[in-house]
Design a protein around this motif. Structure first.
Motif, PDB file in Angstrom:
ATOM      1  N   ALA A  97       0.825  -1.212   0.000  1.00 12.69           N
ATOM      2  CA  ALA A  97       0.000   0.000   0.000  1.00 12.69           C
ATOM      3  C   ALA A  97       0.861   1.266   0.000  1.00 12.69           C
ATOM      4  N   LYS A  98       1.973   1.228   0.716  1.00 11.47           N
ATOM      5  CA  LYS A  98       2.881   2.380   0.722  1.00 11.47           C
ATOM      6  C   LYS A  98       3.507   2.593  -0.653  1.00 11.47           C
ATOM      7  N   GLU A  99       3.947   1.505  -1.282  1.00 12.10           N
ATOM      8  CA  GLU A  99       4.551   1.593  -2.620  1.00 12.10           C
ATOM      9  C   GLU A  99       3.555   2.161  -3.622  1.00 12.10           C
ATOM     10  N   ALA A 100       2.281   1.799  -3.451  1.00 11.77           N
ATOM     11  CA  ALA A 100       1.252   2.282  -4.373  1.00 11.77           C
ATOM     12  C   ALA A 100       0.833   3.714  -4.075  1.00 11.77           C
ATOM     13  N   GLY A 101       1.289   4.238  -2.938  1.00  8.76           N
ATOM     14  CA  GLY A 101       0.974   5.613  -2.586  1.00  8.76           C
ATOM     15  C   GLY A 101      -0.403   5.814  -1.998  1.00  8.76           C
ATOM     16  N   TRP A 142       3.899   6.624   4.378  1.00  2.62           N
ATOM     17  CA  TRP A 142       5.120   5.879   4.689  1.00  2.62           C
ATOM     18  C   TRP A 142       5.393   5.840   6.195  1.00  2.62           C
ATOM     19  N   GLN A 143       4.779   6.733   6.939  1.00  2.00           N
ATOM     20  CA  GLN A 143       5.002   6.752   8.386  1.00  2.00           C
ATOM     21  C   GLN A 143       4.128   5.737   9.125  1.00  2.00           C
ATOM     22  N   ASP A 144       3.151   5.163   8.433  1.00  2.00           N
ATOM     23  CA  ASP A 144       2.263   4.192   9.080  1.00  2.00           C
ATOM     24  C   ASP A 144       3.043   2.959   9.524  1.00  2.00           C
ATOM     25  N   THR A 145       2.646   2.421  10.654  1.00  2.00           N
ATOM     26  CA  THR A 145       3.281   1.211  11.182  1.00  2.00           C
ATOM     27  C   THR A 145       2.231   0.098  11.301  1.00  2.00           C
ATOM     28  N   PRO A 146       2.663  -1.151  11.271  1.00  2.00           N
ATOM     29  CA  PRO A 146       1.708  -2.270  11.309  1.00  2.00           C
ATOM     30  C   PRO A 146       0.820  -2.293  12.537  1.00  2.00           C
ATOM     31  N   ASP A 147       1.303  -1.752  13.665  1.00  2.00           N
ATOM     32  CA  ASP A 147       0.495  -1.826  14.879  1.00  2.00           C
ATOM     33  C   ASP A 147      -0.780  -0.979  14.806  1.00  2.00           C
TER      34      ASP A 147
END
Length: 540
Positions: free
Chosen positions: A110-114, A118-123
């Motif tokens: 999802a980050k690569e697709a924009g 990019w600051q989101d974390t899995p938690d």
């Protein structure tokens, strides 16, 4: 001569490196134009991942990589943010591990697709459903394309663990429920897998996802048709014929190309995935491996050798106690041709074996599909699975002695005594667990073993008004065996004469293509469980 795309599943790499690409883009364009949410199932190594990669390239960059392909003149759409999720590499030992690993890997996509920061974390995302809801919340209408590869991999890995299976199934259902609720955010959705689970049980009730798996319009989407092989692999076919016949490529004739195609057809053709049983395709992995210019051009069992027993098949065999020798004409009602949560009934077993790529649709009527093994490669594979299970229960010395006799049929001067020795060893090993009580059972053990050893052997093949018990097709020659059973009190000598008369009456083995024919009459003693009389039958 272009190189072959062996092991290459990335469309851009195929095109950039000038590898052979079988152009399926006209069918792809038809699918995109006609349907917005799609699912298709096919066995392993049929090109599903390459198809997903092709769609990814098309939707993310338009026709940039499609110069000269059919879709270049057909495509009128724009580009989109593409989410490509692959479930095959997700850890799935427990529901918790599945959710955690899937969130981590899908978040990167999802980050690569924009579509996520990019600051989101899995938690921030405890489940893939929560993550998908967040993705859709931030997206504009019809701005994304969702591609899901091997959606069923975590389920197949847990087929024998109901609690984990059910938990992961619910997690995947929730994921697709989120997709359904936000369907206006997607221009196109495409899902692939090996298994066709009941749609309502997996994609959520009322899902508008369209299952194309049995649609005749897409019967040739994955796999190669014969016309495609002749067109796209023409130089490779000529190189194969040159090697096989020991001549220069310039001397290769159309007849010799057709002979190579005949063998390809026997070994790798016969797969049918559409509900009308109208389109046959070849196993693509086996075709390109046979055509690989390594100088051998041997008709090996490439798909089984490199794919073996998949996780799905291994788990199925463990749960079902193995497979049976009865492998043809499996009848399945059309409405039951999906994976079930409890797949151990006869219908469920046949369906799983079809999903694994062992069975295929042989014919269809308005009520039933009739399944069977598609080709010689799969007959070999089936025999090896059966033998592997059987040999575990047999005397090790007997198995070793049998293995030492395996290739006696390849001897140029093979005689009836050589064949009888091989067959008697198969009876000693295999019939120690299963007593033969008819002429068909007397042929069953050698048929099974010789298939497992890689021979092209057929039982009860109709020819010239009769049915030879065993026929071995070999390079340049054909071995035909007529077997008679002598029960207690019956004369072996009389049975031998009957076998000889039958061979001559029907002229067994004398059919196209013309080969050297060796024909043998044999008598199997039911009380002694071995062949007791043999004789080679000369042509008159």
């Amino acid at each position: 001569m272009k190189e072959l795309p062996i092991g290459v599943q990335n469309f851009d790499s195929v095109i950039t490196n000038g590898l052979v690409y079988v152009d399926k883009t006209a069918i792809i364009n038809q699918m995109i134009k006609n349907r917005r949410m799609n699912f298709i199932s096919r066995p392993r190594r049929f090109g599903k991942s390459l198809l997903v990669s092709t769609l990814e390239s098309l939707f993310s960059r338009g026709t940039e990589m499609f110069k000269g392909l059919a879709i270049e003149k057909l495509w009128t759409d724009k580009t989109y943010r593409v989410l490509r999720f692959d479930f095959s590499g997700i850890e799935c030992g427990s529901v918790e591990k599945f959710q955690k690993d899937a969130v981590e890997k899908f978040l990167d996509v999802a980050k690569e697709a924009g579509v996520l920061d990019w600051q989101d974390t899995p938690d921030k995302y405890r489940t893939i459903k929560i993550m998908m809801n967040k993705i859709c919340l931030a997206a504009e209408d019809r701005s994304m394309v969702l591609l899901v590869d091997e959606y069923d991999s975590p389920l197949n890995a847990n087929l024998g663990r109901p609690e984990v299976f059910d938990g992961i199934r619910e997690a995947i259902r929730d994921f697709y429920l989120s997709v359904k609720e936000n369907s206006d955010k997607f221009r196109f959705i495409f899902v692939t897998g090996v298994s066709r689970f009941n749609k309502a049980a997996l994609f959520s009730a009322g899902s508008s996802i369209e299952d194309l798996s049995l649609n005749p319009l897409y019967g040739a989407l994955l796999g190669y048709t014969e016309d495609e092989i002749r067109h796209y692999f023409a130089p490779h076919l000529k190189a194969a014929a040159s090697s096989i016949f020991g001549i220069s490529t310039d001397a290769v004739t159309d007849v010799q190309i057709s002979q190579v195609m005949d063998e390809l057809r026997v070994h790798y053709d016969g797969y049918c995935f559409d509900e009308e049983a109208s389109i046959h395709v070849y196993q693509p992995w086996s075709v390109i491996n046979f055509l690989a210019p390594n100088g051998t051009y041997k008709f090996s069992d490439f798909w089984f050798r490199d794919s073996g027993a998949s996780t799905l098949l291994q788990n199925f065999m463990t749960a079902a106690g193995g497979v049976t020798r009865d492998y043809e004409n499996q009848q399945v009602p059309r409405n039951e041709f999906v994976m079930n949560i409890e797949p151990m009934g006869q219908t469920g077993k046949a369906v799983i074996l079809a999903q694994c790529g062992y069975y295929t649709i042989k014919k269809a009527d308005p009520f039933y599909f009739y399944l069977g093994l598609p080709n010689l490669e799969l007959r070999h594979a089936w025999a090896r699975i059966l033998l592997s299970d059987t040999f575990k229960k047999c005397d090790r010395q007997g198995v070793q002695a049998l293995s030492q006799s395996a290739y006696v049929l390849n001897k140029p001067d093979v005689n009836d005594h050589d064949i009888a020795l091989l067959f008697n060893r198969t009876y000693k090993v295999l019939n120690s667990l299963h007593k033969a009580d008819s002429e068909y059972a007397a042929c069953d053990a050698p048929l099974l073993y010789c298939l497992g050893a890689g021979y092209d052997v057929r039982s009860e093949a109709a020819e010239n008004g009769g049915r030879a018990d065993l026929t071995f097709e070999m390079p340049g020659r054909r071995l035909v065996i007529e077997m008679k059973c002598a029960r207690a009190g019956e004369s072996p000598e009389k049975k031998l004469e009957e076998a000889k008369e039958q061979i001559l009456k029907h002229d067994y083995g004398n059919y196209m293509p013309i080969k050297e024919i060796r024909r043998f009459a044999m008598v199997f003693s039911v009380p002694e469980q071995k062949i007791v009389l043999t004789e080679e039958v000369a042509s008159v």
